[in-house]
Design an enzyme around this catalytic site. Sequence first.
Site, PDB file in Angstrom:
ATOM      1  N   SER A 122      44.087  52.544  43.916  1.00  0.00           N
ATOM      2  CA  SER A 122      45.111  51.530  43.674  1.00  0.00           C
ATOM      3  C   SER A 122      46.427  51.967  44.329  1.00  0.00           C
ATOM      4  CB  SER A 122      45.252  51.296  42.167  1.00  0.00           C
ATOM      5  OG  SER A 122      45.973  50.116  41.893  1.00  0.00           O
ATOM      6  N   GLU A 138      37.971  42.811  41.418  1.00  0.00           N
ATOM      7  CA  GLU A 138      39.121  43.651  41.102  1.00  0.00           C
ATOM      8  C   GLU A 138      39.993  43.095  39.965  1.00  0.00           C
ATOM      9  OE1 GLU A 138      40.048  46.539  42.402  1.00  0.00           O
ATOM     10  OE2 GLU A 138      39.083  46.740  44.366  1.00  0.00           O
ATOM     11  N   HIS A 176      38.601  46.390  38.721  1.00  0.00           N
ATOM     12  CA  HIS A 176      39.521  47.437  39.126  1.00  0.00           C
ATOM     13  C   HIS A 176      39.358  48.669  38.232  1.00  0.00           C
ATOM     14  CE1 HIS A 176      43.002  48.518  41.510  1.00  0.00           C
ATOM     15  NE2 HIS A 176      43.751  48.777  40.457  1.00  0.00           N
TER      16      HIS A 176
END
Length: 519
Positions: free
Chosen positions: A189, A316, A427
């Site tokens: 990320s 995600e 995610h």
Amino acid sequence: MDVFTTRTGQVRGRRSGRDPGIVAVRGLPYAAPPFGADRFREPRPAQAWDGVRECAAFGPVAPQSAELPGSPAWSPGDEDILTLNIWAPADGPGGLPVLVWIHGGAYVFGSSAQPDFDGTALAARGLVVVTLNHRLGFEGFGHVPADGEGPACPDNRGLLDQIAALEWVRDNIAAFGGSPGRVTLAGQSSGATSVACLMAADRARGLFHRAVLHSAVNACATVEGAARTTAEVAAAAGVPATRAGLLAASPQTLVSASDRVVDRYRQDPGSGQRHYDPAIYGPVADGVLLPSDPLEALAAGAGAEVELLVCHTTEEHWLLDAVGSSAKVTTEQRLGAFATDFGLPPQLVDAYRDRLPDAAPVLDAYRDRLPDAAPVLDVYLALYGDLLFAEYSSRLAEAHARAGGRTFLSRFDRRCGGDGGRVRAWHCADIPFAFGNLHEESLHFLTGGPPGPADHELSHRMADAWAAFAAQGDPGWAPLSGSGEGGAVRVWRTAGEEARETGAFRDLWRAAGLPLLAP
């Protein structure tokens, strides 16, 4: 005795409770506390010490308001935040490949103490694993205006901290069995985008030789944009947007002020792009450390000598919706406003609506034209997840390959869950698998409950691929071609899990010709 000698003094680690063949050294300072006279400055060298420093516990986390499961919270007054942790084979032969990890958290939260990032399983595969803390939020990425008195405060202080940690690794990692000439820099990320930024930064050249990006996020500010954020945060803190005013505000004051700015964006649907996921800090294309957005820089050949492995998850943004950090978009009106705010053409939105799997009926106005279209929230989450993470990550990989870099691309599509039921391939879900940390109960929200045999098998495959890439530059599948589009893409699923198409929307983004760069 698990005692190691660094340039600043001796440290003692502890054997891992999971594997007595691995020694863990935690909370080792790589730079001085960045407060007092050093606040908003480049990181300074850590002070040397006498005797043997006990390194059994993680160091304090950077100023932040988040409290994460299984991780320590920040306490005002904690200052010795620039520390790192090392996991290494206790009787390693020396010259081992090194994996340095940068955590995610939208540049405002997270730490190296998160249970996701325990390095025991990777160290057992013959790596020396390093995780680190760096400055976050305004302390790490806020723009401090120059005032003509004293040296200017640099932008990108969080990136400068990461460079200081890499320099520490270069100078000291041999004492722990690692090779300074075999360093892989990895992150997820905001940590992945940090890695991409360092690939583009001349100052970091030669400090690492391979890179791993998991779910890199499309977020890089201009100096002008960063200055506007500073003005908002200073106003919320009740101080002038000047160097003196910002220095007079405590770290706690700036954390609280930043949270208030974020909350105002969350509450205002008319506030533009930041309403949907208000991440107000990030790297600044300042022309000093960072010449441009990393996507532009990699396309121009920056970092081409660094071998690159990229991974993103296929769903995600569903995590950000599940934890409440993303705006809810459940009506066609709100979906249209979202598309307008990000400049997404209507045909792209309709194509997502039509192609999404597990489609369900929607509004009457669309039933005749798109009878199997997906619900509005799913369209929004799929579009936004690709815009922020999946498409951006894929373009970074393709740009690097086209510029002559050796590049590998993969996608995480594991959707089955344990006793907690099925979960999305969302995610962060790939990280416990790659680190081999599925046993951690605090991570079961990400993975759908306690792992089963198929989950452990997938984790072994992913961790093996990471270790092989760090050691030899080959994770086990073909790299992208020089055109950036050919070559294998590894899809991570559990054995026997139903295969489905991934990357199904890539052609739509290519046809739309969207640049993906932040305004």
